[in-house]
Design an enzyme around this catalytic site. Structure first.
Site, PDB file in Angstrom:
ATOM      1  CE  LYS A 126      -3.736  -2.216  -0.164  1.00  0.00           C
ATOM      2  NZ  LYS A 126      -3.005  -3.243  -0.891  1.00  0.00           N
ATOM      3  CG  ASP A 127      -0.405   4.288  -2.601  1.00  0.00           C
ATOM      4  OD1 ASP A 127      -1.362   3.501  -2.685  1.00  0.00           O
ATOM      5  OD2 ASP A 127       0.169   4.758  -3.586  1.00  0.00           O
ATOM      6  NE  ARG A 128       6.820   7.925   1.936  1.00  0.00           N
ATOM      7  CZ  ARG A 128       6.673   9.216   2.240  1.00  0.00           C
ATOM      8  NH1 ARG A 128       6.308   9.579   3.467  1.00  0.00           N
ATOM      9  NH2 ARG A 128       6.868  10.154   1.336  1.00  0.00           N
TER      10      ARG A 128
END
Length: 348
Positions: A83-85
């Protein structure tokens, strides 16, 4: 001869281009992602599954912090997707804790490092990669795009027609760094120990797929089957080759029941035929350093739909003057593929 592209590449859009400039990540809370599964932990077993919410943190880093807090090795922690940071994301992590409970202070320990435990359940098996069904996005758009009079109409077009299933900029790294590293690795001979997570291979495959998709967009056949297309069945991993396109196939494609696919290049049989195979071969020849490098590295040939359909999409205004869009995408699809059809942004 392989060409060095302008970065970011000028891959075409499908629905008339972006409407206006805007932002979608002014804060992590503007970009919310939640994994959706078709099953739930059973409530017993050697693995403790944690439903977490993380903020401004990558999934591998979150997994390391969970492993450290539980006193286990990093490899004893499993997760389905990366998942995106710069986001608020919710996903399951599994921790191998046979015959023992999690530390009593686990929730408090993780809370200090940007991870909240929302639920905890036991399960007999470790969480494997790529087992969630889709990702649910809730994104807040700000700037000129939020006030554009054509936004609702453009959104409806995307919901009805779908969007090009481009790999997003995250796959290529800042200024295409992962792709640059892939070119260098292929030139000297790719080695797994230099690319343990396969980021270079993924960047190369993604770039070639995007090039094929862009070529199909330029001739307006990214949703329309052509002779020799490999068609994917919606909602399944099944696909089949069509030798001749007929009215029935065209109707199924319009309804989203089937979709043409493009190659995830590697070693193995090229499934497409006729004019589709010729187009793909021409693009691989143009970027021979990448396509041949992938084959030599042992990447396995696969396919990916060219058209991306949004699941349960919605658009609403918020009380602060922004616009909130929400939609589900199959795992491996990028929300930026949707956003680039709506708005201008440096990374899109």
């Amino acid at each position: 001869m392989s060409e060095t592209p302008i970065w970011p590449p000028r891959w075409p859009r499908a629905h008339g281009g972006p409407l206006a400039a805007g932002d979608f990540r002014a804060t992590p809370e503007d970009f919310v992602v939640e994994e959706v599964f078709d099953f739930a932990p059973e409530g017993q077993g050697e693995h403790l599954w944690l439903w977490i919410e993380k903020r401004d943190l990558t999934t591998p880093e979150a997994a390391k912090r969970v492993a450290r807090a539980c006193g286990v090795r990093p490899r004893d922690v499993g997760y389905s997707g990366l998942k995106d940071r710069v986001a608020v994301t919710r996903q399951w992590l599994s921790v191998h804790l046979p015959g023992r409970e999690a530390p009593a202070e686990l929730t408090a320990t993780l809370a200090t490092s940007g991870i909240a435990i929302l639920d905890a359940r036991r399960h007999p098996r470790k969480l494997k990669r790529g087992v969630h069904r889709l990702n649910r996005f809730t994104l807040r758009l700000t700037g000129d795009i939020a006030e554009h009079p054509g936004l609702s109409r453009q959104w409806q077009t995307l919901c009805e027609a779908g969007v090009p299933n481009y790999f997003g900029p995250q796959r290529f790294g800042r200024e295409g760094r992962n792709l640059i590293m892939a070119r260098s690795a292929f030139a000297r001979g790719w080695r797994k120990r230099d690319d343990p997570h396969g980021m270079q291979l993924s960047a190369a495959r993604s770039f070639l797929f995007n090039e094929v998709l862009a070529a199909r967009l330029r001739t307006d056949c990214w949703r329309t089957p052509r002779d020799g297309d490999v068609l994917a069945l919606a909602g399944s991993a099944s696909r089949f080759v069509t030798e001749t396109v007929d009215a029935t196939l065209l109707d199924r494609a319009r309804r989203g029941d089937v979709a043409p696919t493009g190659p995830l290049w590697g070693k193995g049989r090229q499934e497409s035929g006729a004019e589709v195979a010729a187009l793909e071969a021409d693009i691989m020849a143009t970027h021979a350093a990448l396509s041949q490098g992938l084959e030599a590295a042992g990447a396995r040939m696969d396919r990916r739909p060219l058209c991306l359909r949004l699941e349960t999409p919605a658009l609403r205004l918020d009380e602060e003057g922004g616009v909130v869009v929400s939609f589900g995408l199959p795992r491996g699809a990028f929300a930026t593929a949707v956003l680039r059809e709506l708005m201008q942004h440096p990374v899109l």
